[in-house]
Design a protein around this motif. Structure first.
Motif, PDB file in Angstrom:
ATOM      1  N   THR A 120       0.739  -1.232  -0.016  1.00 23.14           N
ATOM      2  CA  THR A 120      -0.045  -0.083   0.098  1.00 23.14           C
ATOM      3  C   THR A 120       0.957   1.316   0.003  1.00 23.14           C
ATOM      4  O   THR A 120       2.101   1.028   0.500  1.00 23.14           O
ATOM      5  N   THR A 123       1.397   4.423   4.828  1.00 22.13           N
ATOM      6  CA  THR A 123       1.814   3.965   6.215  1.00 22.13           C
ATOM      7  C   THR A 123       3.209   4.777   6.189  1.00 22.13           C
ATOM      8  O   THR A 123       3.567   5.346   7.347  1.00 22.13           O
ATOM      9  N   SER A 172      -5.160   4.990   2.411  1.00 20.86           N
ATOM     10  CA  SER A 172      -4.052   4.621   2.840  1.00 20.86           C
ATOM     11  C   SER A 172      -3.016   5.992   2.139  1.00 20.86           C
ATOM     12  O   SER A 172      -2.207   6.710   2.523  1.00 20.86           O
TER      13      SER A 172
END
Length: 365
Positions: A120, A123, A172
């Protein structure tokens, strides 16, 4: 996946791949496993890493890893997978547990080599010395920070994002946006963190929507991976602020996905902070809209805040806690829990009192 050869250069012959079943079912492990086994490495897969894991679940993964007697970890997944791998890399199956790190993060020491492969773009966990775990008995998420957790290698491959559902890519991506903007406006910001935060914001501004809406937009997805990484680098030198502090109870108590919780709070917190960060938001405007029409600081700041609200709506991210069954009856517990996250609240340029926290939560109820 050429960087996986690092394990061979390090003399490591037994590895564990940390992932989750969604990543494995999507076929994203195939190239990784072929590459590793092709260089004569013995590989085991731990694919039961849950989303938003508790410290108890991380300990279970650690116990499984130690039973394999592996010497290195490849983490293929989102923030939860990478955070789990980072924590395991500094544990000892005899002397240091995850629970101990909650109170004494410095007890962990790097014992296991790690390579992170994010699936993703958000983060930034692949770049940070932080790991987030849920603490069920406190109904809260807690950040464990230890420089020993920084990965030994990172592979950013846009192909890993091709099958990512739009809602996951959006949440995300907004998480990456929050990291960059919070780090840039943090009390702890430095010229180094500003460099990465502003570049992350520029990449996100130009690529987030396309990366979410067009499955084949490979360049945009690669740009978002780089933006997320830059956001993680900014975190290591600066730190997030009230957006993340107020989102922790939403994840720990109500299990709202981390990126979604941050997306809900990003606009309200930045609006609250605006009187104290106006010159910084004006700088963001100048970087993102070169040659833009706004001239006054107030105009530039307002344009940035309008963009935040617009992009949340465009990406169809839930904007209200009512979608998760949260109402005014939950307000006091949310405020109390958020005010305990001093590590992040102390970075915020405007003081967050109980009254201010309550007002922000009420805006999204």
């Amino acid at each position: 996946m050429k960087k996986l050869e690092l394990f061979r250069l390090w003399g490591i012959k037994r590895l564990a791949v940390f992932t989750d079943r969604g990543v494995r079912d999507a076929g994203l492990l195939e190239e990784v496993l072929v590459t590793l086994r092709g260089q004569g490495t013995e590989v085991s897969v731990i694919d039961n890493i849950p989303a938003e894991p508790s410290y108890l679940e991380v300990q279970e993964a650690a116990d499984e890893f130690f039973a394999l007697e592996a010497e290195g970890i490849v983490a293929v997944g989102g923030g939860s997978v990478m955070d789990t791998a980072k924590l395991v890399s500094i544990l000892s199956h005899k002397t240091v547990s995850v629970k101990e790190l909650l109170d004494r993060p410095s007890a962990g020491e790097k014992r296991i080599k790690t390579i992170m492969i994010p699936t993703t773009a958000g983060t930034g966990a692949e770049a940070t010395p932080n790991s987030i775990v849920a603490v069920p008995e406190k109904a809260l998420k807690v950040g464990i920070v230890n420089e020993e957790m920084i990965a030994d290698g990172v592979i950013l491959d846009g192909a890993m994002l091709k099958s990512l559902p739009k809602h996951v890519a959006a949440a995300s991506g907004i998480d990456a946006l929050a990291h960059a903007l919070e780090c840039y406006t943090s009390k702890k910001a430095t010229p180094f963190s500003d460099l990465y935060a502003l570049e992350a914001l520029k990449l996100i501004h130009g690529n987030l929507v396309q990366a979410c809406e067009d499955q084949d937009a490979q360049e945009a997805k690669q740009a978002m991976l780089l933006a997320a990484f830059y956001g993680g680098v900014a975190i290591t030198a600066s730190g997030t602020t009230a957006v993340h502090a107020l989102s922790y109870p939403l994840g720990g108590r109500y299990h709202i996905p981390h990126g979604t919780a941050n997306a809900m709070l990003l606009g309200p917190v930045m609006n609250y902070n605006e009187p104290c960060i106006r010159p910084l938001l004006a700088n963001v405007y100048d970087r993102l809209w070169e040659g833009g029409r706004a001239e006054m600081e107030t105009e530039k700041s307002a344009e940035v805040l309008r963009w935040l609200a617009e992009i949340i709506r465009r990406l169809e991210i839930p904007e209200h806690l009512s979608a998760y069954g949260i109402g005014k009856g939950d307000l006091d517990s949310l405020v109390d829990a958020s005010l305990s996250v001093r590590r992040l609240l102390d970075n915020n340029r405007r003081d967050i009192s109980a009254e201010a926290a309550a007002k922000i939560y009420l805006e999204i109820m």
